[in-house]
Design a protein around this motif. Structure first.
Motif, PDB file in Angstrom:
ATOM      1  N   LEU A  24       0.848  -1.597  -0.314  1.00 24.88           N
ATOM      2  CA  LEU A  24      -0.077  -0.066   0.386  1.00 24.88           C
ATOM      3  C   LEU A  24       0.803   1.404   0.234  1.00 24.88           C
ATOM      4  CD1 LEU A  24      -2.836  -1.998   2.528  1.00 24.88           C
ATOM      5  CD2 LEU A  24      -3.225  -0.161   0.320  1.00 24.88           C
ATOM      6  N   TYR A  25       1.984   1.581   0.188  1.00 28.42           N
ATOM      7  CA  TYR A  25       3.018   2.331   0.722  1.00 28.42           C
ATOM      8  C   TYR A  25       3.067   2.701  -1.092  1.00 28.42           C
ATOM      9  CZ  TYR A  25       4.094   1.027   5.060  1.00 28.42           C
ATOM     10  OH  TYR A  25       3.638   1.132   6.938  1.00 28.42           O
ATOM     11  N   SER A  43      11.069  -5.170  -7.808  1.00 31.32           N
ATOM     12  CA  SER A  43      11.141  -5.867  -6.389  1.00 31.32           C
ATOM     13  C   SER A  43      10.427  -7.259  -6.157  1.00 31.32           C
ATOM     14  CB  SER A  43      10.271  -4.455  -5.754  1.00 31.32           C
ATOM     15  OG  SER A  43      11.339  -3.833  -5.400  1.00 31.32           O
ATOM     16  N   GLN A  52       8.364   3.852 -10.534  1.00 33.62           N
ATOM     17  CA  GLN A  52       8.880   3.967  -9.979  1.00 33.62           C
ATOM     18  C   GLN A  52      10.190   3.099 -10.466  1.00 33.62           C
ATOM     19  OE1 GLN A  52       9.032   5.508  -7.012  1.00 33.62           O
ATOM     20  NE2 GLN A  52       7.207   6.584  -7.385  1.00 33.62           N
ATOM     21  N   GLY A  55      12.713   5.237  -3.440  1.00 33.94           N
ATOM     22  CA  GLY A  55      10.962   4.874  -4.136  1.00 33.94           C
ATOM     23  C   GLY A  55      10.459   6.857  -4.361  1.00 33.94           C
ATOM     24  N   VAL A  90       8.459   7.706  -2.964  1.00 30.30           N
ATOM     25  CA  VAL A  90       7.639   8.693  -2.132  1.00 30.30           C
ATOM     26  C   VAL A  90       8.215   8.346  -0.187  1.00 30.30           C
ATOM     27  CG1 VAL A  90       5.164   9.517  -2.932  1.00 30.30           C
ATOM     28  CG2 VAL A  90       5.342   6.913  -2.488  1.00 30.30           C
ATOM     29  N   GLN A 123       8.349   4.175  -0.038  1.00 28.73           N
ATOM     30  CA  GLN A 123       7.299   3.510  -0.419  1.00 28.73           C
ATOM     31  C   GLN A 123       7.746   2.455  -0.123  1.00 28.73           C
ATOM     32  OE1 GLN A 123       7.631   5.358  -2.979  1.00 28.73           O
ATOM     33  NE2 GLN A 123       8.162   3.951  -4.490  1.00 28.73           N
ATOM     34  N   ALA A 155      11.321  -0.482  -1.533  1.00 30.50           N
ATOM     35  CA  ALA A 155      11.724  -1.432  -2.575  1.00 30.50           C
ATOM     36  C   ALA A 155      12.612  -2.229  -2.014  1.00 30.50           C
ATOM     37  CB  ALA A 155      11.808  -0.815  -4.026  1.00 30.50           C
ATOM     38  N   LYS A 194      11.106   0.820   3.537  1.00 28.68           N
ATOM     39  CA  LYS A 194      10.130   2.354   3.781  1.00 28.68           C
ATOM     40  C   LYS A 194      10.734   3.073   5.150  1.00 28.68           C
ATOM     41  CE  LYS A 194       6.801   3.635   6.333  1.00 28.68           C
ATOM     42  NZ  LYS A 194       6.704   3.675   8.177  1.00 28.68           N
ATOM     43  N   PRO A 237      -0.974   6.004   3.894  1.00 25.96           N
ATOM     44  CA  PRO A 237      -1.631   5.280   1.979  1.00 25.96           C
ATOM     45  C   PRO A 237      -3.441   4.182   2.470  1.00 25.96           C
ATOM     46  CG  PRO A 237      -0.512   4.075   3.308  1.00 25.96           C
ATOM     47  CD  PRO A 237      -0.205   5.023   4.347  1.00 25.96           C
ATOM     48  N   PRO A 238      -4.005   4.288   1.683  1.00 22.09           N
ATOM     49  CA  PRO A 238      -5.059   4.028   1.955  1.00 22.09           C
ATOM     50  C   PRO A 238      -5.469   2.680   2.532  1.00 22.09           C
ATOM     51  CG  PRO A 238      -4.994   3.175  -0.412  1.00 22.09           C
ATOM     52  CD  PRO A 238      -3.497   4.323  -0.147  1.00 22.09           C
ATOM     53  N   GLN A 239      -5.913   1.975   3.029  1.00 21.46           N
ATOM     54  CA  GLN A 239      -6.544   0.315   4.137  1.00 21.46           C
ATOM     55  C   GLN A 239      -7.136  -0.827   2.621  1.00 21.46           C
ATOM     56  OE1 GLN A 239      -7.695   0.429   7.637  1.00 21.46           O
ATOM     57  NE2 GLN A 239      -5.850   1.918   7.651  1.00 21.46           N
ATOM     58  N   ARG A 240      -6.333  -1.007   3.464  1.00 19.98           N
ATOM     59  CA  ARG A 240      -6.615  -2.701   2.556  1.00 19.98           C
ATOM     60  C   ARG A 240      -7.780  -2.981   2.354  1.00 19.98           C
ATOM     61  NH1 ARG A 240      -4.500  -8.576   2.944  1.00 19.98           N
ATOM     62  NH2 ARG A 240      -5.353  -9.418   0.793  1.00 19.98           N
ATOM     63  N   VAL A 288      -8.685  -1.048  -1.109  1.00 23.48           N
ATOM     64  CA  VAL A 288      -8.730  -1.391  -2.745  1.00 23.48           C
ATOM     65  C   VAL A 288      -9.204  -2.640  -3.008  1.00 23.48           C
ATOM     66  CG1 VAL A 288      -5.998  -1.142  -3.215  1.00 23.48           C
ATOM     67  CG2 VAL A 288      -6.396  -0.069  -1.276  1.00 23.48           C
ATOM     68  N   LEU A 291      -8.039  -4.307  -5.427  1.00 22.68           N
ATOM     69  CA  LEU A 291      -7.217  -4.859  -6.208  1.00 22.68           C
ATOM     70  C   LEU A 291      -6.336  -5.873  -5.202  1.00 22.68           C
ATOM     71  CD1 LEU A 291      -5.398  -2.202  -8.644  1.00 22.68           C
ATOM     72  CD2 LEU A 291      -7.259  -4.857  -8.950  1.00 22.68           C
ATOM     73  N   LEU A 292      -5.968  -5.357  -3.796  1.00 22.93           N
ATOM     74  CA  LEU A 292      -5.466  -5.892  -3.113  1.00 22.93           C
ATOM     75  C   LEU A 292      -5.697  -7.151  -1.805  1.00 22.93           C
ATOM     76  CD1 LEU A 292      -3.349  -3.419  -1.366  1.00 22.93           C
ATOM     77  CD2 LEU A 292      -2.656  -5.345  -3.720  1.00 22.93           C
ATOM     78  N   ASN A 316      -7.953  -9.313  -3.965  1.00 24.09           N
ATOM     79  CA  ASN A 316      -7.551 -10.273  -5.533  1.00 24.09           C
ATOM     80  C   ASN A 316      -6.995 -11.614  -5.839  1.00 24.09           C
ATOM     81  OD1 ASN A 316      -8.703  -9.640  -8.085  1.00 24.09           O
ATOM     82  ND2 ASN A 316      -7.308  -8.433  -8.856  1.00 24.09           N
ATOM     83  N   PRO A 317      -8.021 -12.384  -4.590  1.00 22.54           N
ATOM     84  CA  PRO A 317      -7.106 -14.282  -4.594  1.00 22.54           C
ATOM     85  C   PRO A 317      -5.860 -14.215  -5.577  1.00 22.54           C
ATOM     86  CG  PRO A 317      -9.423 -14.347  -5.552  1.00 22.54           C
ATOM     87  CD  PRO A 317      -9.247 -12.848  -4.951  1.00 22.54           C
TER      88      PRO A 317
END
Lengths: 648, 114
Positions: free
Chosen positions: A450-451, A486, A646, B42, B44, B46, B48, B53, B102-105, B108, B110-111, B113-114
């Motif tokens: 999510l980051y 990554s 990125q 990254g 922001v 985030q 990698a 992070k 960030p948003p909460q899972r 979202v 897309l996250l 999605n199995p």
């Protein structure tokens, strides 16, 4: 076969042309007859003096070597040999030293088995053969100019060598100085044309007769397909291609050849050590040669309750298997008391650490008591010069054999070696390991991914999640490595089919990505799979002509640009050294970034007849773009989406 | 050699950290990009596979500075004060602190999605 001066020769040829209908009727059954029916010219006209002059840049009067009227061209015989070897495709960049065989494939084979694939660079053609072999588990043929063509292709051969990919390299050569045309063809001739690739091919030859050529191609095929796989090369004399095939030529039978397999005593010893270990761990790199490997490794790991750390050289182990410890490699390996390495490219790197700092620190990271076991076919066949064999790692027991072929006997030996208590311990270990894995996946998806979710350039986690949503309902295959993303695809996607993934270049030579993807996509085509290539921008610029080849040969392929507008690895390297020297990083972009101007990859694709979408920098636009791209690929065409990402 | 650069770095620090100049997130973003932190962490922060992070909720400023100065023992190349002054680090810190969570899972799809 000596030739009269060209005047005579040409007269003879004209007579031949007049009777060519009869000559064709007399040739062996096959496409030649079809060619005649279609009005396609049979045996090639020798170039006129004017054509020759245009080709080699100087007036010439030479003896043209050619098939006798009605005689069977030597290169038609070569086609028969390739057919007997079941070579489906030959990727080429056209060249005069191969024109005999080229013409035979066109007009004798009617471009079917083998079918020619046109590449815009030998390096792309070789990468195609590399990707194809890893999906099809068979060699593609390559047909190149000797000297300059082979020189173009060398880096790609090295990748294939390091990655143990089979391929049958053929190059043309005018061996006989008394026969060959002067000028350019002589510049392109060599007395030992494959010397340049001998350090990173398994075998090469320059046969001096057609019979020897048949035997040489059969030997080459056998060697390339005997584990450890690796490229082989045969130089085809132009004189033999263009001359006449004699009557008594024989095509050998295909020999069935087994893979080198571990001896039973050593296999039992490994089984005993693994079965009695407290924390056995399996590390695997280029394990899977075929679809048989993955289920075998699953069975072994489950029997032992042993986590598997996958170096991702192939589709070795399901990404979501409860015993998959790839994302916890450090801890998993650190906890091991016995490690079994399967087809590892670098065992030293598993056992030792190396920090890339100004004064490098290195040393064993594992306790001395940790037992190291290895099954590796590379030990059967090594060469000296190039260092792809990596640092020397001493181990407790090494079996120089093919892991895939040895696993069945190892599994049986483990079954015998496991006591009831051992089985119970294995079950318990597996359960604990699986629980930690569930937590880790939860963390990836609920926290780490999510980051930067809405960032532009687009985060690699977001890109991977969007791709997964677009492909997961289809029968998909990833034909590129995702470490530069990554590893998000391997964290998020469900890699469980043996064809889901094929690993990376092997030699880390740039220019592999697109070509390998096109070749792999060709092998997937008959299965109608949705083939996905995550393509670095730097790598793309080595061989963008692969886009055209995909279009020209109607090879469906979804290419998604990981466009970070830099040779990113190198940015970091230059920056690192700038830091060591306390000189700052302000100029690390010089020579490492791909900007001013930016490259528009969508336009590049369009210029070669391929649908190009993007560039896309807003993550909200990514979903619809990928949806569209999947439609195009599913309709059987190549398509490219340029995504601004990125760095990693 | 090391010593000289540290001394030099210190004097630069004094010059740029004039009292009363508050840390500035916009300037921090510029420095974050210019000094290449984004290459591994990254744009922001985030994270990698090249660097963890950093944002949101960055380390406290002192820890951030301490880590960056002494990173040479880790997988990260160290930055002396000559390369990024403490004041510039404060700006980077302000930038990292300004990055929204960030948003909460659950929000979202897309996250999920199995």
């Amino acid at each position: 076969m000596d030739k009269a001066p060209s005047g005579v020769n040409r007269r003879k040829f004209l007579t031949a042309a007049a009777v060519s209908g009869a000559a064709v009727a007399a040739t062996p059954p096959g496409p030649t007859g079809e060619a005649a029916a279609l009005g396609v010219a049979t045996p090639a006209l020798p170039p006129t003096a004017a054509q020759m002059e245009a080709e080699i840049g100087q007036p010439t009067k030479i003896a043209v070597t050619m098939a006798e009227p009605g005689g069977r061209p030597g290169s038609d015989f070569m086609v028969d040999v390739l057919r007997a070897l079941d070579i489906e495709y030959v990727a080429t960049n056209p060249a005069s030293s191969c024109r005999g065989l080229h013409e035979s494939i066109n007009n004798y084979a009617m471009n079917k088995k083998p079918e020619l694939l046109t590449a815009t660079h030998e390096e792309i053609a070789t990468a195609m053969a590399h990707g194809y072999a890893k999906v099809a588990n068979r060699p593609m043929g390559l047909l190149f100019h000797g000297t300059v063509g082979i020189q173009h292709a060398t880096m790609a051969f090295y990748n294939a060598w390091c990655d143990r990919a089979p391929m049958l390299i053929m190059s043309g050569n005018h061996l006989d100085a008394a026969h060959r045309p002067p000028g350019v063809p002589t510049t392109h001739a060599a007395q030992d044309p494959l010397a340049i690739v001998r350090d990173f091919t398994k075998w090469d030859d320059q046969p001096a007769s057609l019979q020897a050529t048949a035997e040489s191609l059969f030997r080459a095929h056998k060697i390339t397909m005997t584990p450890p796989y690796g490229p082989v090369a045969v130089s085809l004399d132009a004189h033999l291609q263009e001359g006449v095939a004699g009557k008594d030529l024989k095509i050998p039978r295909l020999s069935r050849t087994s893979a080198p397999t571990g001896d039973l005593d050593s296999v039992k010893e490994i089984a005993r050590l693994m079965a009695s270990a407290q924390n056995p761990v399996i590390v695997v790199d280029r394990g899977a040669r075929s679809h048989r490997f993955q289920p075998l490794l699953v069975e072994l790991a489950e029997l032992l309750g042993a986590p598997v750390v996958d170096q991702l050289g192939r589709q070795n182990f399901p990404s979501r298997h409860p015993l998959n410890g790839t994302d916890r490699a450090r801890g998993t390996i650190g906890a091991a008391d016995v490690i079994l390495g399967l087809e590892l490219a670098d065992f030293w790197g598993i056992v030792n650490s190396y920090s890339d700092i100004a004064e490098p620190k290195q040393g064993r990271r594992l306790k001395d008591s940790v037992k190291l076991l290895s099954i590796n076919s590379r030990e059967v066949f090594m060469k000296a010069n190039y260092q792809d064999f990596q640092r020397y790692q001493d181990v407790d027991l090494a079996i120089p054999a093919d892991a895939e072929a040895t696993l069945p006997s190892l599994i049986e030996a483990v079954k015998s070696a496991l006591t009831p208590e051992g089985r119970a311990a294995a079950e318990k270990r597996a359960k604990t390991f699986a629980e930690a894995g569930v937590k880790q996946r939860e963390r990836f998806m609920s926290v780490d991914a999510l980051y930067g979710w809405d960032a532009s350039p687009i985060s690699t986690a977001r890109l991977s999640a969007e791709m997964w949503a677009a492909i997961k309902e289809h029968d998909w295959a990833l034909v590129s490595r995702d470490v530069r993303l990554s590893n998000w695809p391997h964290r998020m996607w469900n890699f469980d089919k043996p064809y889901h993934y094929i690993g990376d270049s092997g030699g880390a030579g740039q220019g592999y990505g697109l070509g390998a993807a096109v070749g792999a996509a060709l092998a997937h085509r008959e299965h109608k799979r949705l083939v996905v290539n995550i393509q670095g921008d730097g790598d793309m610029m080595y061989g963008p002509g692969g886009i055209w080849t995909a279009a020209h040969h109607n090879i469906p392929l979804l290419t998604i640009m990981h466009n970070n507008r830099a040779y990113h690895q190198e940015v970091m390297h230059v920056q690192r050294v700038g830091n060591w020297r306390d000189r700052g990083v302000g100029r690390a972009a010089i020579g490492t970034t791909i900007e001013k101007p930016f490259i528009n990859f969508a336009m590049m694709a369009k210029s070669m007849g391929v649908e190009g979408i993007g560039p896309i920098g807003d993550p909200k636009e990514l979903g619809p773009a990928l949806k569209r791209a999947v439609q195009v690929a599913k309709a059987g065409e190549p398509v490219l989406v340029d995504v601004l990402t990125q760095p990693r | 050699m090391k010593k000289t650069s540290l001394v030099l770095g210190f004097s630069l620090l004094l010059a740029s950290a004039a009292p009363g100049v508050a840390a500035d997130a916009a300037r921090g973003q510029e420095i974050y990009m210019k000094t290449g932190c984004y290459q591994c962490h990254g744009t922001v922060g985030q994270g990698a596979n090249t660097g963890p992070k950093l944002a949101p909720e960055p380390l406290p400023l002192e820890s951030l500075i301490a880590f960056v100065r002494n990173a040479a023992a880790t997988a990260m190349p160290a930055y002396s004060a000559k390369m990024v002054s403490d004041a510039e680090m404060a700006d980077i810190h302000a930038y990292l602190g300004s990055i929204k969570p960030p948003p909460q899972r659950k929000d979202v799809p897309l996250l999920n999605n199995p």
